[in-house]
Design a protein around this motif. Structure first.
Motif, PDB file in Angstrom:
ATOM      1  N   ASP A   1       0.949  -1.130   0.251  1.00  0.00           N
ATOM      2  CA  ASP A   1       0.033  -0.092  -0.020  1.00  0.00           C
ATOM      3  C   ASP A   1       0.871   1.104  -0.041  1.00  0.00           C
ATOM      4  O   ASP A   1       1.728   1.496   0.850  1.00  0.00           O
ATOM      5  N   PRO A   2       0.719   1.787  -0.808  1.00  0.00           N
ATOM      6  CA  PRO A   2       1.858   3.272  -0.799  1.00  0.00           C
ATOM      7  C   PRO A   2       1.626   4.247   0.232  1.00  0.00           C
ATOM      8  O   PRO A   2       2.390   4.880   0.459  1.00  0.00           O
ATOM      9  N   GLN A   3       0.362   4.082   0.536  1.00  0.00           N
ATOM     10  CA  GLN A   3       0.230   5.227   1.747  1.00  0.00           C
ATOM     11  C   GLN A   3       0.688   4.752   3.103  1.00  0.00           C
ATOM     12  O   GLN A   3       1.389   5.571   3.861  1.00  0.00           O
ATOM     13  N   THR A   4       1.049   3.466   3.276  1.00  0.00           N
ATOM     14  CA  THR A   4       1.425   3.038   4.543  1.00  0.00           C
ATOM     15  C   THR A   4       2.835   2.055   4.407  1.00  0.00           C
ATOM     16  O   THR A   4       3.457   2.254   5.200  1.00  0.00           O
ATOM     17  N   ASP A   5       3.186   1.615   3.368  1.00  0.00           N
ATOM     18  CA  ASP A   5       4.237   0.877   3.099  1.00  0.00           C
ATOM     19  C   ASP A   5       5.583   1.534   2.185  1.00  0.00           C
ATOM     20  O   ASP A   5       6.547   0.971   1.969  1.00  0.00           O
ATOM     21  N   VAL A   6       5.171   2.683   1.692  1.00  0.00           N
ATOM     22  CA  VAL A   6       6.350   3.506   1.240  1.00  0.00           C
ATOM     23  C   VAL A   6       6.611   4.458   2.223  1.00  0.00           C
ATOM     24  O   VAL A   6       6.068   5.204   2.604  1.00  0.00           O
ATOM     25  N   ILE A   7       7.909   4.359   2.636  1.00  0.00           N
ATOM     26  CA  ILE A   7       8.407   5.110   3.919  1.00  0.00           C
ATOM     27  C   ILE A   7       9.681   5.837   3.355  1.00  0.00           C
ATOM     28  O   ILE A   7      10.314   5.478   2.420  1.00  0.00           O
ATOM     29  N   ARG A   8      10.185   6.689   4.340  1.00  0.00           N
ATOM     30  CA  ARG A   8      11.300   7.479   4.258  1.00  0.00           C
ATOM     31  C   ARG A   8      12.400   6.909   5.087  1.00  0.00           C
ATOM     32  O   ARG A   8      12.094   6.246   6.043  1.00  0.00           O
ATOM     33  N   HIS A   9      13.767   6.906   4.810  1.00  0.00           N
ATOM     34  CA  HIS A   9      14.851   6.770   5.723  1.00  0.00           C
ATOM     35  C   HIS A   9      14.548   7.310   7.082  1.00  0.00           C
ATOM     36  O   HIS A   9      14.805   6.786   8.045  1.00  0.00           O
ATOM     37  N   TYR A  10      14.215   8.613   7.157  1.00  0.00           N
ATOM     38  CA  TYR A  10      13.645   9.320   8.347  1.00  0.00           C
ATOM     39  C   TYR A  10      12.755   8.632   9.069  1.00  0.00           C
ATOM     40  O   TYR A  10      12.778   8.367  10.566  1.00  0.00           O
ATOM     41  N   ASP A  11      11.718   7.892   8.570  1.00  0.00           N
ATOM     42  CA  ASP A  11      10.820   6.822   9.181  1.00  0.00           C
ATOM     43  C   ASP A  11      11.334   5.610   9.882  1.00  0.00           C
ATOM     44  O   ASP A  11      10.632   5.373  10.782  1.00  0.00           O
ATOM     45  N   VAL A  12      12.520   5.272   9.801  1.00  0.00           N
ATOM     46  CA  VAL A  12      13.149   4.344  10.059  1.00  0.00           C
ATOM     47  C   VAL A  12      13.946   4.725  11.234  1.00  0.00           C
ATOM     48  O   VAL A  12      14.092   4.247  12.427  1.00  0.00           O
ATOM     49  N   THR A  13      14.772   5.715  11.130  1.00  0.00           N
ATOM     50  CA  THR A  13      16.158   6.039  12.042  1.00  0.00           C
ATOM     51  C   THR A  13      15.928   7.650  12.646  1.00  0.00           C
ATOM     52  O   THR A  13      16.602   7.652  13.462  1.00  0.00           O
ATOM     53  N   GLY A  14      15.252   8.336  12.011  1.00  0.00           N
ATOM     54  CA  GLY A  14      15.123   9.846  12.366  1.00  0.00           C
ATOM     55  C   GLY A  14      16.073  10.787  11.536  1.00  0.00           C
ATOM     56  O   GLY A  14      16.177  11.756  11.735  1.00  0.00           O
TER      57      GLY A  14
END
Length: 228
Positions: free
Chosen positions: A185-198
């Motif tokens: 799902d592009p709205q929930t499963d496409v993320i930024r590096h920021y969303d993983v480590t800050g």
């Protein structure tokens, strides 16, 4: 008067068991329907996640140029990825550099051993797409999410980190294809590096939340267009 009312009481008692049976049957039918719906939902979810990474790798489109890194412990360790749960977007952090230059940096780590770093894909300033690591292998790009994600590094012309129109179009196209291939799902499963480590990566799309939401919406629209 008691005799006059007794038949009604007896009649009422005879009706109750039938009413209880009907209610019980209704509850059983509703429960069975809910169970069927739950099974269908889980089956559909399962069908979205059954596509194996190696199957997706085998279907890589022709508009992706495969320049896979030489297997080595620093940038292509050949660790198997069993399932892909997200696509992670990055920026290269080196303004004005090309996709080929960044790929060469990853390749050079095999000899220098300077650090552990790589990406599954790199999108260049002109929209070219290079694949450095197969999607069924770990790329050292997204910290704890290396083992269940696909990573895309995107080149940018200046220090703001904003993608060019060409690189943006290719990043959207590639992300949409990966989402379709893996059932994401592009709205929930496409993320930024920021969303993983800050970490502020991709920089422009961390500091400009609206631009990031537009990116995900564009991916969703590309998926819809492809399906129609």
């Amino acid at each position: 008067m008691a005799a006059n009312h007794s038949p009604q009481r007896r009649g009422g008692k005879r009706a109750q068991p039938a009413l209880q049976i009907n209610r019980r049957s209704l509850l059983i039918a509703v429960g069975a329907l809910c169970l069927v719906l739950i099974i269908i939902v889980f089956s559909l979810h399962g069908s979205r996640t059954r596509t194996l990474p190696e199957q997706v790798q085998a279907q890589m489109p022709s508009w992706v140029t495969q320049e896979l890194l030489t297997p080595n412990e620093y940038s292509r360790p050949q660790i198997e990825v069993e399932q892909v749960n997200a696509v992670v977007i990055h920026y290269v952090g080196n303004p004005g550099t090309s996709a080929e230059a960044n790929r060469s940096y990853f390749e050079g780590l095999a000899a220098s051993g300077e650090t552990h770093a790589s990406s599954n894909f790199i999108v260049g300033l002109e929209g070219e797409i290079l694949q450095c690591v197969p999607v069924n292998e770990v790329a050292y790009c997204s910290s704890d999410r290396n083992y269940d994600t696909v990573s895309i590094e995107v080149c940018h012309p200046d220090e703001t980190g904003q993608f060019t129109e060409a690189s943006m179009a290719s990043a959207v196209k590639l992300t949409a294809w990966l989402c379709q291939a893996f059932g994401l799902d592009p709205q929930t499963d496409v993320i930024r590096h920021y969303d993983v480590t800050g970490k502020e990566c991709p920089l422009y799309y961390v500091r400009n939340g609206d631009a990031w939401e537009t990116f995900k919406s564009d991916v969703a629209a590309a998926m819809t267009a492809e399906e129609s």
